[in-house]
Design an enzyme around this catalytic site. Sequence first.
Site, short mmCIF file in Angstrom:
data_model
loop_
_atom_site.label_atom_id
_atom_site.label_comp_id
_atom_site.label_asym_id
_atom_site.label_seq_id
_atom_site.Cartn_x
_atom_site.Cartn_y
_atom_site.Cartn_z
N ASP A 204 -46.08 -7.52 -14.53
CA ASP A 204 -45.94 -7.40 -13.09
C ASP A 204 -44.90 -8.37 -12.55
OD1 ASP A 204 -46.90 -6.27 -10.60
OD2 ASP A 204 -47.85 -8.20 -10.21
N GLU A 251 -42.04 -4.36 -14.63
CA GLU A 251 -42.14 -3.85 -13.26
C GLU A 251 -40.92 -4.35 -12.50
OE1 GLU A 251 -42.32 -4.02 -9.39
OE2 GLU A 251 -43.64 -5.68 -9.94
N ASP A 304 -50.49 0.71 -6.36
CA ASP A 304 -50.17 0.10 -5.07
C ASP A 304 -49.68 1.10 -4.03
OD1 ASP A 304 -50.87 -2.55 -5.53
OD2 ASP A 304 -48.91 -3.09 -6.35
#
Length: 398
Positions: A204, A251, A304
């Site tokens: 992430d 990401e 998300d």
Amino acid sequence: MLRERSSGVLLHPTSLPGGRLGDEAYRFVDWLEAAGQSWWQVLPLGPPDEHGSPYRARSAFAGWTGLLAEPRAPVAADELEDFVARHPYWIADWASFAAKNAIAGQVRFEREWSALRRYAAKRGVRIFGDVPIYVSDEGADLASHPQLFETRVVAGAPPDDYSANGQLWGNPVYRWDVARAEGFRWWTERFRRTFELVDLTRIDHFRGFVSYWAVPARAKTARRGRWLRGPGFELFEAARQELGELPLVVEDLGAITPAVLRLRDRLGLPGMVVLQFAFAGRPSNPHRLENHPVNAVVYTGTHDHDTAVGWWQSLPKRVQQASGLDPADPAWSLIEAALSSRARLAIVPAQDLLGLGSEARLNTPGRSDGNWRWRLRRGQLGGELAARLREATERHNR
């Protein structure tokens, strides 16, 4: 790791019926096999915060015992000794931080999770995990390794078109000078533990390894932050020297600089493209189907984002009409687009397979309450849907 075309489904274990492992997890693996899928993507597996967020886990190493189907299963003394011997770097810290019987809980977690992974592997399904870049400000990692963290500033994101005040995450940031002096041992051990649990993992906020937004700890918003330099290539090289090939997906969404793309490509790691971002901006927009690289993972949307149906319903009519998606079934149109992409791996959230609206959204960034609650109903993923997904997957050579 991503050497052939494949596809999978995003569904965190907390979204299974009942919200834990056990029979429903095995049924889901069976469904993935029937649907011709090669990957089950999950979110971080650590103990979540009080809001249920797995991205603020109380440990970067421990599995969450709240997922266990049998949380009181007996544990033998030799199992405890064996687990401690195999995890010397972190288990004593977690046991000291967590509570009585913390080690037994990790033995149970390993037992259930490993059995599930073996079952999945026999059916051609691998596990795709997730590693948050930051740790909790109330967790075992900060308590056990305070020298590695800077608490006078905290993590966040700068103001942008979506947020005039930026995003104030509040996590402690890393003291990269100390991490470097220790040979990036904490990160290497974190990767080692992660690769015990999953076959591939997303990392992430990858851009934070190049530069990160640091905000004074007492600030009320993220406006007063500043960019500081991250560790870049040397962290990943230190881990690679110890562990070998790093099965990572980066990401790389948001305001990504050329330096971030250079690091991604130097490491040879796949990035991400999201089809919900594909219908705006310039022709060079990397999320547009025609611009997808081969070495990438394509999503209809991530945890998300709103569901495909919720996203579609939020679009202006002119954008809907220009998209080329079927207005009668926009979610499946987006799925077909993802499967058709040049990107080697295509991932579809379970909510999009079911054509669900915004009521099934899993997380809204920047909001602490009301997230991480959506769950499948038992039997909701049926045989007809499995057959439809298998046909589309085979047609697109995945």
